[in-house]
Design an enzyme around this catalytic site. Structure first.
Site, short mmCIF file in Angstrom:
data_model
loop_
_atom_site.label_atom_id
_atom_site.label_comp_id
_atom_site.label_asym_id
_atom_site.label_seq_id
_atom_site.Cartn_x
_atom_site.Cartn_y
_atom_site.Cartn_z
N MET A 26 -17.13 12.07 3.62
CA MET A 26 -16.23 11.46 2.64
C MET A 26 -17.00 10.49 1.75
O MET A 26 -16.41 9.62 1.10
CB MET A 26 -15.08 10.74 3.36
CG MET A 26 -14.21 11.72 4.16
SD MET A 26 -12.54 11.16 4.51
CE MET A 26 -12.85 9.67 5.43
N GLY A 27 -18.32 10.63 1.74
CA GLY A 27 -19.14 9.80 0.86
C GLY A 27 -19.42 8.43 1.44
O GLY A 27 -19.27 8.20 2.63
N GLY A 32 -26.72 7.45 9.06
CA GLY A 32 -26.15 8.43 9.98
C GLY A 32 -25.90 9.76 9.27
O GLY A 32 -26.22 10.85 9.79
N HIS A 33 -25.35 9.68 8.06
CA HIS A 33 -25.13 10.90 7.27
C HIS A 33 -26.47 11.56 6.92
O HIS A 33 -26.62 12.78 7.00
CB HIS A 33 -24.41 10.58 5.96
CG HIS A 33 -23.02 10.06 6.11
ND1 HIS A 33 -22.66 8.78 5.77
CD2 HIS A 33 -21.89 10.67 6.54
CE1 HIS A 33 -21.37 8.61 5.98
NE2 HIS A 33 -20.87 9.74 6.46
N GLY A 144 -21.12 14.15 13.11
CA GLY A 144 -21.64 13.07 13.94
C GLY A 144 -20.80 12.84 15.19
O GLY A 144 -19.58 13.01 15.18
N LYS A 145 -21.51 12.43 16.27
CA LYS A 145 -20.81 12.14 17.52
C LYS A 145 -20.04 10.83 17.46
O LYS A 145 -19.28 10.52 18.37
CB LYS A 145 -21.83 12.03 18.66
CG LYS A 145 -22.31 13.34 19.21
CD LYS A 145 -23.04 13.04 20.51
CE LYS A 145 -23.88 14.19 20.96
NZ LYS A 145 -24.65 13.83 22.16
N LYS A 146 -20.29 10.05 16.44
CA LYS A 146 -19.54 8.78 16.34
C LYS A 146 -18.04 9.08 16.31
O LYS A 146 -17.24 8.35 16.89
CB LYS A 146 -19.97 8.04 15.09
CG LYS A 146 -18.98 6.98 14.73
CD LYS A 146 -19.62 5.74 14.27
CE LYS A 146 -18.58 4.68 14.03
NZ LYS A 146 -17.52 5.16 13.15
N ASP A 147 -17.65 10.15 15.62
CA ASP A 147 -16.25 10.58 15.62
C ASP A 147 -16.09 11.63 16.72
O ASP A 147 -15.98 12.84 16.45
CB ASP A 147 -15.87 11.15 14.25
CG ASP A 147 -15.92 10.07 13.18
OD1 ASP A 147 -15.11 9.14 13.26
OD2 ASP A 147 -16.78 10.14 12.29
N SER A 182 -21.25 2.98 9.95
CA SER A 182 -19.97 3.54 9.52
C SER A 182 -19.72 3.12 8.09
O SER A 182 -20.09 2.00 7.69
CB SER A 182 -18.84 3.00 10.41
OG SER A 182 -17.59 3.17 9.78
#
Ligand code: PAF
Length: 275
Positions: A26-27, A32-33, A144-147, A182
């Site tokens: 989502m920009g 991380g991205h 990502g594993k964060k979500d 994040s």
């Protein structure tokens, strides 16, 4: 890097691609991205990133309007990371008419944890991810594993709908103090930023207790909630769950994950740690 606003343009550009790896975002991109983009290169001769702030996965009163939109800076980062194509559609391109067909994950997946506090979120998320899969038709997609719950929902979507897409997880990237990167960290004040790493430290403490043999899941969760509250947080949940289905673990289960969501000031942070 080619930038495509239109589905037709992206499809034409990908016509001759052999292996396409997609990283939906989502920009407001952070490291991380970018790590996912780098990882995507291993899986595709064409790496496609998408940027689309998906209204369907926000509830009224959430941060859809104020979600940071940093398109120029994002393009620069993607280009530096060697991304081949950026798909950045308008809302009119993605939703030319109001969406009436949805991907509705089962309540066991979508109404627990984050789904309990964000009703409809996973339905909106899964619907746009399915649309992105149809548009881009990747062989691989990276998340990502964060979500963590999002990753589980997408894995099940791909499996149950027989999509020929390999879902590849990316590790959570953290700041030196442990705070998971994040896009929403930008909402934190300086004081909140100093407080925010407590969430990860407490997850580590639970993980250490579990590794040490504790199986008092509820006790660990409640102690952590109390500690967060005493430091001004409003926790939504701290939960020890099975990694595969995010259901409550039985006493002897291994392969656990500790998940957390809590509000710090006006910012809701989520994090998790596999045990
Ligand atoms: O994780 C995100 O940024 C979003 O939920 C996603 C997967 C891009 C769908 O809008």
């Amino acid at each position: 890097m080619q930038i495509h606003e239109k589905i037709a343009g992206l499809r034409a550009a990908l016509k001759t691609a052999r292996r396409v790896a997609l990283v939906p975002t989502m920009g407001n991109l952070h490291e991380g991205h970018i790590a996912l983009m780098t990882q995507a290169r291993v899986h595709g001769d064409s790496v496609v990133a998408s940027i689309f702030v998906n209204r369907l996965q926000f509830r009224p009163g959430e941060d859809f309007e104020k979600y940071p939109r940093t398109f120029a800076a994002d393009c620069e980062k993607l280009s530096t990371a060697g991304v081949d194509h950026l798909f950045a559609p308008t809302e009119a391109e993605m939703y030319p008419q109001p969406q009436s067909y949805y991907i509705d994950p089962s309540p066991e997946q979508a109404n627990i944890l984050d789904g309990e506090f964000r009703p409809g979120h996973f339905r909106g998320m899964a619907t746009v991810v399915m649309k992105l899969f149809q548009i881009v038709q990747p062989q691989t997609a990276l998340f990502g594993k964060k979500d963590y719950q999002q990753l589980m929902v997408i894995r099940n979507l791909v499996q149950e709908l027989n999509l020929p897409i390999e879902i590849v997880p990316g590790d959570t990237v953290r700041a030196a103090d442990g705070l998971a990167l994040s896009s929403r960290n930008g909402y934190l004040s300086a004081v909140e930023k100093a407080e925010a790493p407590r969430l990860y430290r407490l997850l580590e403490r639970i993980a250490a207790a579990l590794r040490g043999g504790s199986r008092d899941f509820a006790g660990l969760e409640q102690a952590t909630i109390a500690e967060l509250q005493s430091h001004g947080w409003i926790p939504d949940y701290i939960a020890v769950r099975n990694r595969t289905d995010l259901q409550l673990p039985a006493f002897h289960d291994s392969g656990l994950v500790v998940l957390a969501a809590a509000q710090l000031g006006s910012t809701r942070l989520i994090d998790n740690l596999e045990v």
